[in-house]
Design a protein around this motif. Structure first.
Motif, mmCIF file in Angstrom:
data_model
loop_
_atom_site.group_PDB
_atom_site.id
_atom_site.type_symbol
_atom_site.label_atom_id
_atom_site.label_comp_id
_atom_site.label_asym_id
_atom_site.label_seq_id
_atom_site.Cartn_x
_atom_site.Cartn_y
_atom_site.Cartn_z
ATOM 1 N N GLN A 56 -4.989 38.711 -16.796
ATOM 2 C CA GLN A 56 -5.142 37.252 -16.817
ATOM 3 C C GLN A 56 -3.801 36.601 -16.509
ATOM 4 O O GLN A 56 -2.859 36.692 -17.282
ATOM 5 N N ASP A 57 -3.751 35.924 -15.371
ATOM 6 C CA ASP A 57 -2.510 35.301 -14.917
ATOM 7 C C ASP A 57 -2.703 33.809 -14.662
ATOM 8 O O ASP A 57 -2.130 33.234 -13.751
ATOM 9 N N PHE A 58 -3.504 33.181 -15.486
ATOM 10 C CA PHE A 58 -3.822 31.762 -15.371
ATOM 11 C C PHE A 58 -4.189 31.229 -16.747
ATOM 12 O O PHE A 58 -4.472 31.998 -17.663
ATOM 13 N N VAL A 59 -4.190 29.909 -16.850
ATOM 14 C CA VAL A 59 -4.654 29.236 -18.066
ATOM 15 C C VAL A 59 -5.951 28.535 -17.703
ATOM 16 O O VAL A 59 -5.998 27.746 -16.748
ATOM 17 N N LEU A 60 -6.998 28.825 -18.444
ATOM 18 C CA LEU A 60 -8.302 28.212 -18.213
ATOM 19 C C LEU A 60 -8.406 26.949 -19.060
ATOM 20 O O LEU A 60 -8.242 26.995 -20.272
ATOM 21 N N LEU A 61 -8.663 25.824 -18.399
ATOM 22 C CA LEU A 61 -8.775 24.542 -19.097
ATOM 23 C C LEU A 61 -10.209 24.049 -19.111
ATOM 24 O O LEU A 61 -10.826 23.872 -18.051
ATOM 25 N N ASP A 62 -10.727 23.824 -20.287
ATOM 26 C CA ASP A 62 -12.008 23.141 -20.465
ATOM 27 C C ASP A 62 -11.668 21.658 -20.510
ATOM 28 O O ASP A 62 -10.991 21.195 -21.415
ATOM 29 N N ALA A 64 -9.011 17.608 -22.157
ATOM 30 C CA ALA A 64 -9.841 16.699 -21.366
ATOM 31 C C ALA A 64 -9.073 16.204 -20.149
ATOM 32 O O ALA A 64 -7.866 15.962 -20.226
ATOM 33 N N HIS A 65 -9.780 16.035 -19.033
ATOM 34 C CA HIS A 65 -9.099 15.665 -17.788
ATOM 35 C C HIS A 65 -8.311 14.370 -17.916
ATOM 36 O O HIS A 65 -7.246 14.219 -17.321
ATOM 37 N N ARG A 66 -8.778 13.434 -18.724
ATOM 38 C CA ARG A 66 -8.051 12.169 -18.896
ATOM 39 C C ARG A 66 -6.758 12.327 -19.688
ATOM 40 O O ARG A 66 -5.920 11.444 -19.708
ATOM 41 N N ALA A 86 -9.558 16.800 -13.012
ATOM 42 C CA ALA A 86 -8.465 17.516 -13.673
ATOM 43 C C ALA A 86 -7.564 18.189 -12.640
ATOM 44 O O ALA A 86 -6.336 18.164 -12.770
ATOM 45 N N ALA A 87 -8.157 18.782 -11.619
ATOM 46 C CA ALA A 87 -7.369 19.435 -10.571
ATOM 47 C C ALA A 87 -6.472 18.428 -9.857
ATOM 48 O O ALA A 87 -5.314 18.729 -9.541
ATOM 49 N N ILE A 88 -6.980 17.239 -9.635
ATOM 50 C CA ILE A 88 -6.174 16.186 -9.006
ATOM 51 C C ILE A 88 -4.983 15.844 -9.884
ATOM 52 O O ILE A 88 -3.847 15.749 -9.412
ATOM 53 N N ARG A 89 -5.224 15.669 -11.180
ATOM 54 C CA ARG A 89 -4.127 15.331 -12.099
ATOM 55 C C ARG A 89 -3.078 16.441 -12.113
ATOM 56 O O ARG A 89 -1.867 16.176 -12.086
ATOM 57 N N PRO A 95 0.111 24.375 -9.780
ATOM 58 C CA PRO A 95 -0.894 25.118 -9.023
ATOM 59 C C PRO A 95 -2.223 25.101 -9.780
ATOM 60 O O PRO A 95 -2.245 25.289 -10.996
ATOM 61 N N VAL A 96 -3.318 24.880 -9.063
ATOM 62 C CA VAL A 96 -4.603 24.700 -9.730
ATOM 63 C C VAL A 96 -5.759 25.179 -8.859
ATOM 64 O O VAL A 96 -5.715 25.092 -7.634
#
Length: 137
Positions: A42-48, A67-69, A100-103, A110-111
């Protein structure tokens, strides 16, 4: 007479190759995420990015509730700049993962998006984790 599928011609092979290879730079899927979550790979952080109440009701095990906001630089300070973030939301009917990816991209991070979100996760037969909702202060 062509069908509705082929009335717009398919891209030539070389163009299709560029397009589809490029798309994988921006997205991953539930199966690939599941296959490495919680492992040394696992080389990433998963965001809910759905919000705390929805996260508490059921989320991908190992995902971080953000949260994306609420995605701002200070919330990401603990992560090195090269950290890859993978965002997900409710599913294909939701644009929260893209928001969220835009933010994250605007912050220079990197997203990728996990296509399918929670809906895709459940469709694959993967389990969700739950957590209690913190009381409001």
């Amino acid at each position: 007479m062509p069908s509705i599928v082929t009335e717009v011609a398919a891209a030539p092979g070389a163009e299709a190759l560029v397009h589809f290879e490029d798309s994988l730079r921006f997205e991953t899927d539930c199966w690939d995420v599941h296959s490495v979550m919680g492992t040394a790979q696992q080389d990433f952080v998963l965001l809910d990015v759905r919000g705390t109440e929805k996260y508490a009701a059921g989320h991908v095990p190992g995902a971080v509730d953000l949260a994306h906001r609420k995605i701002i630089g200070s919330k990401l300070a603990e992560y090195p700049p090269e950290t890859v973030f993978v965002t997900y939301c409710a599913g294909p009917h939701c644009n929260g993962a893209a928001r969220a990816a835009i933010r994250l991209a605007k912050l220079g991070r990197p997203v990728k998006i996990m296509t399918g979100g929670i809906t895709g996760w459940l469709d694959e037969g993967f389990a969700l984790a739950t957590s209690p909702v913190a009381a409001a202060a």
